[in-house]
Design a protein around this motif. Sequence first.
Motif, PDB file in Angstrom:
ATOM      1  N   ASP A 388      -4.208   7.246 -10.187  1.00 58.62           N
ATOM      2  CA  ASP A 388      -3.768   6.408  -9.077  1.00 58.62           C
ATOM      3  C   ASP A 388      -3.456   4.990  -9.557  1.00 58.62           C
ATOM      4  OD1 ASP A 388      -3.957   8.338  -7.074  1.00 58.62           O
ATOM      5  OD2 ASP A 388      -6.097   7.953  -6.748  1.00 58.62           O
ATOM      6  N   ASP A 391      -4.815  -1.343  -6.497  1.00 60.65           N
ATOM      7  CA  ASP A 391      -4.233  -2.234  -5.500  1.00 60.65           C
ATOM      8  C   ASP A 391      -3.659  -3.493  -6.150  1.00 60.65           C
ATOM      9  OD1 ASP A 391      -4.908  -0.470  -3.488  1.00 60.65           O
ATOM     10  OD2 ASP A 391      -6.833  -1.451  -3.078  1.00 60.65           O
ATOM     11  N   LYS A 394      -0.278  -2.664  -7.712  1.00 60.56           N
ATOM     12  CA  LYS A 394       0.765  -2.556  -6.681  1.00 60.56           C
ATOM     13  C   LYS A 394       1.225  -3.928  -6.222  1.00 60.56           C
ATOM     14  CE  LYS A 394      -0.910   1.834  -4.729  1.00 60.56           C
ATOM     15  NZ  LYS A 394      -1.516   2.452  -3.524  1.00 60.56           N
ATOM     16  N   GLU A 400       4.824   0.134  -3.789  1.00 62.48           N
ATOM     17  CA  GLU A 400       4.050   0.570  -2.638  1.00 62.48           C
ATOM     18  C   GLU A 400       3.231   1.828  -2.901  1.00 62.48           C
ATOM     19  OE1 GLU A 400       6.627   0.998   0.683  1.00 62.48           O
ATOM     20  OE2 GLU A 400       7.217  -1.116   0.752  1.00 62.48           O
ATOM     21  N   TYR A 401       3.746   2.740  -3.723  1.00 67.11           N
ATOM     22  CA  TYR A 401       3.056   4.007  -3.919  1.00 67.11           C
ATOM     23  C   TYR A 401       3.474   4.622  -5.253  1.00 67.11           C
ATOM     24  CZ  TYR A 401       7.557   5.776  -2.286  1.00 67.11           C
ATOM     25  OH  TYR A 401       8.895   6.039  -2.135  1.00 67.11           O
ATOM     26  N   GLY A 402       2.759   5.689  -5.648  1.00 68.11           N
ATOM     27  CA  GLY A 402       3.053   6.394  -6.892  1.00 68.11           C
ATOM     28  C   GLY A 402       1.795   6.654  -7.685  1.00 68.11           C
ATOM     29  N   THR A 426       6.934   8.824  -8.365  1.00 67.02           N
ATOM     30  CA  THR A 426       6.927   8.416  -6.956  1.00 67.02           C
ATOM     31  C   THR A 426       7.316   9.537  -5.990  1.00 67.02           C
ATOM     32  OG1 THR A 426       9.201   7.606  -7.157  1.00 67.02           O
ATOM     33  CG2 THR A 426       7.425   6.015  -7.534  1.00 67.02           C
ATOM     34  N   GLY A 427       7.950  10.604  -6.497  1.00 67.39           N
ATOM     35  CA  GLY A 427       8.346  11.682  -5.601  1.00 67.39           C
ATOM     36  C   GLY A 427       8.639  12.971  -6.348  1.00 67.39           C
ATOM     37  N   LYS A 432       6.905  12.381  -0.969  1.00 65.50           N
ATOM     38  CA  LYS A 432       6.392  11.116  -1.487  1.00 65.50           C
ATOM     39  C   LYS A 432       5.034  11.338  -2.156  1.00 65.50           C
ATOM     40  CE  LYS A 432       6.672   7.482   1.171  1.00 65.50           C
ATOM     41  NZ  LYS A 432       6.367   6.491   2.258  1.00 65.50           N
ATOM     42  N   GLU A 434       1.882   9.568  -3.154  1.00 67.10           N
ATOM     43  CA  GLU A 434       1.133   8.334  -2.933  1.00 67.10           C
ATOM     44  C   GLU A 434      -0.153   8.275  -3.758  1.00 67.10           C
ATOM     45  OE1 GLU A 434       1.469   6.513   1.094  1.00 67.10           O
ATOM     46  OE2 GLU A 434       1.641   8.614   1.697  1.00 67.10           O
ATOM     47  N   SER A 435      -0.707   9.424  -4.111  1.00 69.39           N
ATOM     48  CA  SER A 435      -1.964   9.458  -4.873  1.00 69.39           C
ATOM     49  C   SER A 435      -2.056  10.779  -5.612  1.00 69.39           C
ATOM     50  CB  SER A 435      -3.161   9.297  -3.934  1.00 69.39           C
ATOM     51  OG  SER A 435      -3.299  10.457  -3.116  1.00 69.39           O
ATOM     52  N   ASP A 438      -1.914  14.105  -3.691  1.00 67.91           N
ATOM     53  CA  ASP A 438      -0.633  14.762  -3.432  1.00 67.91           C
ATOM     54  C   ASP A 438      -0.249  15.680  -4.587  1.00 67.91           C
ATOM     55  OD1 ASP A 438      -0.309  13.395  -0.979  1.00 67.91           O
ATOM     56  OD2 ASP A 438       0.495  11.645  -2.020  1.00 67.91           O
TER      57      ASP A 438
END
Length: 472
Positions: A388, A391, A394, A400-402, A426-427, A432, A434-435, A438
């Motif tokens: 992950d 914060d 980021k 924002e995410y990935g 990221t996708g 998407k 995010e962590s 996923d």
Amino acid sequence: MKKIVSLVLISALGGVLTLGAYKLFLEKENTVVVESSQTTPAFFPTSNINTLFNTTEAPDFVKAAENTVNAVVHVKNVAVSSGQMSLQDYFFGTTPSPQYRLGTGSGVIINADGYIITNNHVIKNAQKLSVTLNNNKTYEAELIGADDKTDIALLKIEADDDLPFVTFGDSDNAKIGEWVLAVGNPFNLTSTVTAGIISAKSRDISGKPGQTQSFIQTDAAVNPGNSGGALVNTNGELIGINTAITSQTGSYIGYSFAVPSNIARKVVEDIMEYGNVQNGVLGIRGGTFTSEFAEKENIDYSEGVFVDEVIKNSGAEKAGIKPKDIIKRLDNIEISKFEDLSGYIKTKRPNDVVHVEVERNGTRKTLKVKLSSTDAFTVNFIKMELQDLTDSFKEEYDIEYGVMVKETNNKWLYSNLGITEGYIITGINDTKIESIEDITKLKDEYGDDILDNIKKLEYINRRLERKEVIFR
């Protein structure tokens, strides 16, 4: 004739009397004045101890050598590789003859049952292993397990009688300047003993971020064939496994490096109990604290490890360690540089509790950190280890995410897309990411067929450029 002699004597006596009277009554006294300097000599601290050593106080290596040579063995491995195709093989469609390569090194018997510790690179790719003791008896050896990261391997031989062995010492208590012996089989010369001192501790010679080593450095002569042999103190206790040398010729010219015994012991205990190495993780990213870095951060210089990031869901985060903390001590171990920290953590397992002393805003506090397993905040996916984003990461890079690629062995993705450590996924298939949760869901959904089901991949490279690839 007599008158002439008398005249000469009377003349000489008169001259003497005249000269004496002149010196006594007429010549002025000349006074010689010597001026003395009032400057104070410079002071230099000086030892009054006699620097000539008494030979009875010199270190005695005899007992340590006698206890060690019989427990250090000669390890031989036979590796088999396919031979190169010859012109004749191409014409007649024959298979080239296999090629046999003999490698040699050293090993240390660590208990009477015949368990032997050595380097992983000594036995790597071996098809057959044999061990020769100091009494010239040879045994076939079984590979119990190995760890590439610490370069430690565990072998086992079966003997009719109890075997001589070396007991583990505490490498954390080893001191710079302490006398040590290196025992091994350089150049196939069995039972060779060399002496030196510990030149440094927590030494990293990898030069690779994220792969920090923590060697004991010594000037005891170590050459090819010493790998896997013993580094012992004057009590004959094992404090290191000789592993590497620094040399421009491949032979000894100055310094050698040993895996500390506390790390080696933990690795073999894990192999014996769990079948693999249990790596505890503190959960921070940081580096050695330097004056240049302190100036950049506008804080007073101090030794220690500067915490740059705290890994999400790690033990460090749960214990309250924060970015810009300076780690000063782990349990009773002073932390001056990052290699001190990584070396100590390598002796620990997941769920072990470590007391971490940090300096924050000029004050110190001690936090109890329960070490995490890498599985707690990383996931293996298509030959990549992902974790992950923190914060703080980021926020700093406006992402924002990935999930970040921590390590990769996926040669195809690297060769074709350049995806390597530091890239951010990221996708996947328009989902998407995010962590790592996923990623875990995707693995559960597709199982072993995950590679065949990836149709689209979105990622951010190290230049923070967003990329999208569609697989057809």
